[in-house]
Design a protein around this motif. Structure first.
Motif, PDB file in Angstrom:
ATOM      1  N   SER A  52       0.911  -1.046   0.176  1.00  0.00           N
ATOM      2  CA  SER A  52      -0.061  -0.146   0.169  1.00  0.00           C
ATOM      3  C   SER A  52       0.933   1.324   0.027  1.00  0.00           C
ATOM      4  N   VAL A  53       2.110   1.164   0.267  1.00  0.00           N
ATOM      5  CA  VAL A  53       2.928   2.397   0.218  1.00  0.00           C
ATOM      6  C   VAL A  53       3.065   2.798  -1.285  1.00  0.00           C
ATOM      7  N   LEU A  54       2.872   4.098  -1.310  1.00  0.00           N
ATOM      8  CA  LEU A  54       3.105   4.643  -2.616  1.00  0.00           C
ATOM      9  C   LEU A  54       4.513   4.589  -2.966  1.00  0.00           C
ATOM     10  N   PRO A  55       5.026   4.205  -4.367  1.00  0.00           N
ATOM     11  CA  PRO A  55       6.318   4.306  -4.903  1.00  0.00           C
ATOM     12  C   PRO A  55       7.084   5.283  -4.478  1.00  0.00           C
ATOM     13  N   ALA A  56       6.601   6.440  -4.496  1.00  0.00           N
ATOM     14  CA  ALA A  56       7.314   7.710  -4.014  1.00  0.00           C
ATOM     15  C   ALA A  56       7.904   7.648  -2.358  1.00  0.00           C
ATOM     16  N   ASP A  57       7.133   7.020  -1.932  1.00  0.00           N
ATOM     17  CA  ASP A  57       7.526   6.739  -0.378  1.00  0.00           C
ATOM     18  C   ASP A  57       8.449   5.554  -0.166  1.00  0.00           C
ATOM     19  N   VAL A  58       8.618   4.600  -0.793  1.00  0.00           N
ATOM     20  CA  VAL A  58       9.499   3.557  -0.655  1.00  0.00           C
ATOM     21  C   VAL A  58      10.752   3.638  -0.463  1.00  0.00           C
ATOM     22  N   MET A  59      11.365   4.620  -1.241  1.00  0.00           N
ATOM     23  CA  MET A  59      12.888   4.644  -0.720  1.00  0.00           C
ATOM     24  C   MET A  59      13.102   5.263   0.739  1.00  0.00           C
ATOM     25  N   ALA A  89      14.456   1.411   7.143  1.00  0.00           N
ATOM     26  CA  ALA A  89      14.757  -0.023   7.742  1.00  0.00           C
ATOM     27  C   ALA A  89      15.955  -0.536   7.554  1.00  0.00           C
ATOM     28  N   ILE A  90      16.772  -0.017   6.737  1.00  0.00           N
ATOM     29  CA  ILE A  90      18.296  -0.436   6.577  1.00  0.00           C
ATOM     30  C   ILE A  90      19.004  -0.024   7.785  1.00  0.00           C
ATOM     31  N   ALA A  91      18.770   1.286   8.286  1.00  0.00           N
ATOM     32  CA  ALA A  91      19.328   1.955   9.152  1.00  0.00           C
ATOM     33  C   ALA A  91      18.976   1.288  10.812  1.00  0.00           C
ATOM     34  N   ALA A  92      17.748   0.692  10.767  1.00  0.00           N
ATOM     35  CA  ALA A  92      17.107  -0.007  11.884  1.00  0.00           C
ATOM     36  C   ALA A  92      17.816  -1.202  11.916  1.00  0.00           C
ATOM     37  N   GLY A  93      18.287  -1.848  10.964  1.00  0.00           N
ATOM     38  CA  GLY A  93      19.012  -3.139  11.192  1.00  0.00           C
ATOM     39  C   GLY A  93      18.569  -4.059  10.003  1.00  0.00           C
ATOM     40  N   ALA A  94      17.739  -3.889   9.049  1.00  0.00           N
ATOM     41  CA  ALA A  94      17.551  -4.899   7.705  1.00  0.00           C
ATOM     42  C   ALA A  94      18.591  -4.944   6.862  1.00  0.00           C
ATOM     43  N   ASP A  95      18.824  -6.226   6.369  1.00  0.00           N
ATOM     44  CA  ASP A  95      19.809  -6.625   5.419  1.00  0.00           C
ATOM     45  C   ASP A  95      19.267  -6.450   4.109  1.00  0.00           C
ATOM     46  N   LEU A  96      18.063  -6.712   3.706  1.00  0.00           N
ATOM     47  CA  LEU A  96      17.667  -6.933   2.323  1.00  0.00           C
ATOM     48  C   LEU A  96      16.345  -6.010   2.263  1.00  0.00           C
ATOM     49  N   ILE A  97      15.831  -5.627   1.113  1.00  0.00           N
ATOM     50  CA  ILE A  97      14.596  -5.059   0.911  1.00  0.00           C
ATOM     51  C   ILE A  97      13.896  -5.989   0.345  1.00  0.00           C
ATOM     52  N   GLY A  98      12.382  -6.124   0.626  1.00  0.00           N
ATOM     53  CA  GLY A  98      11.544  -6.951   0.418  1.00  0.00           C
ATOM     54  C   GLY A  98      10.102  -6.217   0.221  1.00  0.00           C
ATOM     55  N   GLY A  99       9.079  -7.003  -0.330  1.00  0.00           N
ATOM     56  CA  GLY A  99       7.903  -6.588  -0.393  1.00  0.00           C
ATOM     57  C   GLY A  99       6.918  -7.564  -1.341  1.00  0.00           C
ATOM     58  N   ALA A 100       5.847  -7.199  -1.432  1.00  0.00           N
ATOM     59  CA  ALA A 100       4.837  -8.143  -2.175  1.00  0.00           C
ATOM     60  C   ALA A 100       4.241  -7.279  -3.292  1.00  0.00           C
ATOM     61  N   PRO A 101       5.208  -6.891  -4.378  1.00  0.00           N
ATOM     62  CA  PRO A 101       4.466  -5.797  -5.222  1.00  0.00           C
ATOM     63  C   PRO A 101       3.251  -6.512  -6.220  1.00  0.00           C
ATOM     64  N   HIS A 102       2.980  -7.819  -6.016  1.00  0.00           N
ATOM     65  CA  HIS A 102       1.930  -8.113  -6.975  1.00  0.00           C
ATOM     66  C   HIS A 102       0.369  -7.569  -6.380  1.00  0.00           C
ATOM     67  N   PRO A 120       1.553  -3.209  -9.868  1.00  0.00           N
ATOM     68  CA  PRO A 120       2.640  -4.025  -9.421  1.00  0.00           C
ATOM     69  C   PRO A 120       3.796  -3.786 -10.022  1.00  0.00           C
ATOM     70  N   VAL A 121       3.885  -3.427 -11.229  1.00  0.00           N
ATOM     71  CA  VAL A 121       5.143  -3.319 -11.978  1.00  0.00           C
ATOM     72  C   VAL A 121       6.000  -2.116 -11.341  1.00  0.00           C
ATOM     73  N   ALA A 122       4.995  -0.862 -11.221  1.00  0.00           N
ATOM     74  CA  ALA A 122       5.409   0.378 -10.646  1.00  0.00           C
ATOM     75  C   ALA A 122       6.144   0.104  -9.125  1.00  0.00           C
ATOM     76  N   GLN A 123       5.572  -0.998  -8.445  1.00  0.00           N
ATOM     77  CA  GLN A 123       5.996  -1.026  -7.037  1.00  0.00           C
ATOM     78  C   GLN A 123       7.267  -1.974  -7.418  1.00  0.00           C
ATOM     79  N   THR A 124       7.270  -2.811  -8.175  1.00  0.00           N
ATOM     80  CA  THR A 124       8.497  -3.706  -8.262  1.00  0.00           C
ATOM     81  C   THR A 124       9.800  -2.539  -8.649  1.00  0.00           C
TER      82      THR A 124
END
Length: 408
Positions: free
Chosen positions: A164-171, A177-190, A195-199
């Motif tokens: 549900s996050v707009l593509p403009a807010d994903v970055m 999330a990376i700053a908080a400790g995440a190693d990888l970026i994930g999501g469920a773009p479908h 879906p393609v813009a979210q990917t």
């Protein structure tokens, strides 16, 4: 917490699946030798701190490349609708607003210890980005758990960006999330409106942050916008040493032979492994047909494959033991894998997907072993019986022992 047991010099008298007896030596968390058992050395070696596992069989410890520790053990708290993916998503989002960082940590700790006791020593967990005012509380909770389990369990964290996050807010969310400790970026773009813009937004963020990606991909049957082709196209141009993976991939099961072969070529070129998740997909897709990624066909075309347990008693699956042998048994029953291949999918193949050192009773491998009572247990017997009596070794330390007593 650190491993409380001292490092083991080795194991005496353990069986391998072919019923041969061996003594296994460890050095700094690595298997240094696997030699025929010498009964004359047993007493001296036990005095030196070796583990006496005569009557047990050694297998590689499991690794789970796709879990959701922040959601685990929440079914009873939420009481979601049964067998309904959109309903599960809605129920989780409504309930998770009230979960604190400490709530998440407590349940995740319980789930991780459950998995460890069954023999899983490495977990890649997808962690939600939560509602404001503190979206990163889940990431922080699992990062704290990683510190607690240092030396006991390897944890990798994937930031699960909501569709549900707009593509403009994903970055922005991905960077936080990376700053908080995440190693990888994930999501469920479908699941996104586009879906393609979210990917593209997820890949843009990962490229900017120099992070790997592990996406929920095409978890549907029938009509829907597929995202795998765009994902593979975007990954193909990236550095090959970065992690990448595609989980679920249910829609692949409906592809024609030619379509799947073409896709497999694209996946090989992009270096994207496919992670099947049989338990959750069997549960959630009852109304549309049950689908598991076509592992045998993908593997025959050279695609790297693995399998994970996914959900443990949360809105997306009310069951789930946290036991990789449960996943392996489902792979035999529902995905038509041999017992040996099913075990590899939750051990060797999963560690490869996670870019971890191989593990098991092999010289040069990491000293992570699942040892089960019964000498000369075959792989088929292990997967079918899932013996309760287990000793789990991680990084050369005994981290869990389970014993049963039968009264007759």
């Amino acid at each position: 917490m650190q491993a409380e047991q001292p490092p083991l010099p080795g194991i005496v008298g353990i069986s391998l699946p072919d019923a041969s007896l061996h003594d296994i030596t460890f050095t700094h968390g690595t298997v240094t030798s696997v030699e025929p058992h010498d009964d004359s050395l047993v007493d001296d070696r036990i005095m030196e701190g070796w583990a006496d596992l005569r009557g047990y069989t050694a297998f590689p410890a499991a690794a789970d490349p796709h879990a959701h520790l922040d959601k685990a053990l929440s079914w009873d708290l939420i009481n979601p609708p049964v067998g309904d993916l959109p309903g599960a998503v809605s129920a989780w989002h409504e309930a998770s607003v009230g979960f604190t960082e400490d709530d998440i940590l407590s349940r995740a700790r319980d789930a991780a210890q459950l998995m460890l006791g069954f023999g899983t020593t490495a977990v890649r967990t997808h962690v939600d980005i939560y509602a404001e005012p503190d979206p990163q509380r889940g990431i922080r909770a699992i990062d704290r758990l990683r510190d607690e389990l240092d030396g006991i369990m390897t944890l990798q964290i994937v930031a699960l960006i909501p569709p549900s996050v707009l593509p403009a807010d994903v970055m922005r969310l991905a960077a936080d999330a990376i700053a908080a400790g995440a190693d990888l970026i994930g999501g469920a773009p479908h699941l996104a409106a586009d879906p393609v813009a979210q990917t593209d937004a997820l890949m843009d963020a990962a490229e900017h942050l120099l992070a790997g990606t592990d996406l929920h991909i095409d978890e549907f049957l029938g009509d829907g916008v597929q995202t795998i082709h765009r994902y593979a196209e975007r990954v193909t141009c990236r550095a090959s040493d970065l992690d990448r993976a595609a989980g679920h991939c249910c829609r692949f099961s409906e592809m024609s032979g030619d379509e799947l072969q073409d896709l497999s070529e694209h996946l090989r070129e992009a270096g994207i492994p496919v992670i099947a998740l049989p338990a959750t997909n069997l549960y959630l897709q009852a109304s549309t047909g049950r689908a598991i990624a076509p592992l045998s066909d993908l593997a025959s075309h050279g695609v790297q494959v693995a399998a994970g347990g996914d959900n443990i008693r949360d809105p997306f699956n009310p069951t789930g033991r946290g036991d990789a042998l449960e996943t392996a048994a489902l792979l035999v029953t529902a995905a038509h894998q041999s017992p040996a291949e099913a075990l590899r999918l939750v051990t060797d193949h999963s560690r490869t997907v996670m870019k971890l050192q191989p593990a098991g009773p092999t010289p040069g491998a990491r000293a992570d072993l699942l040892c089960v009572r019964g000498s000369g247990r075959s792989v088929a017997n292990l997967v079918a019986a899932a013996p309760a009596d287990r000793t789990v070794i991680s990084n050369g330390h005994i981290v869990s022992e389970t014993r049963t007593i039968t009264l007759t």
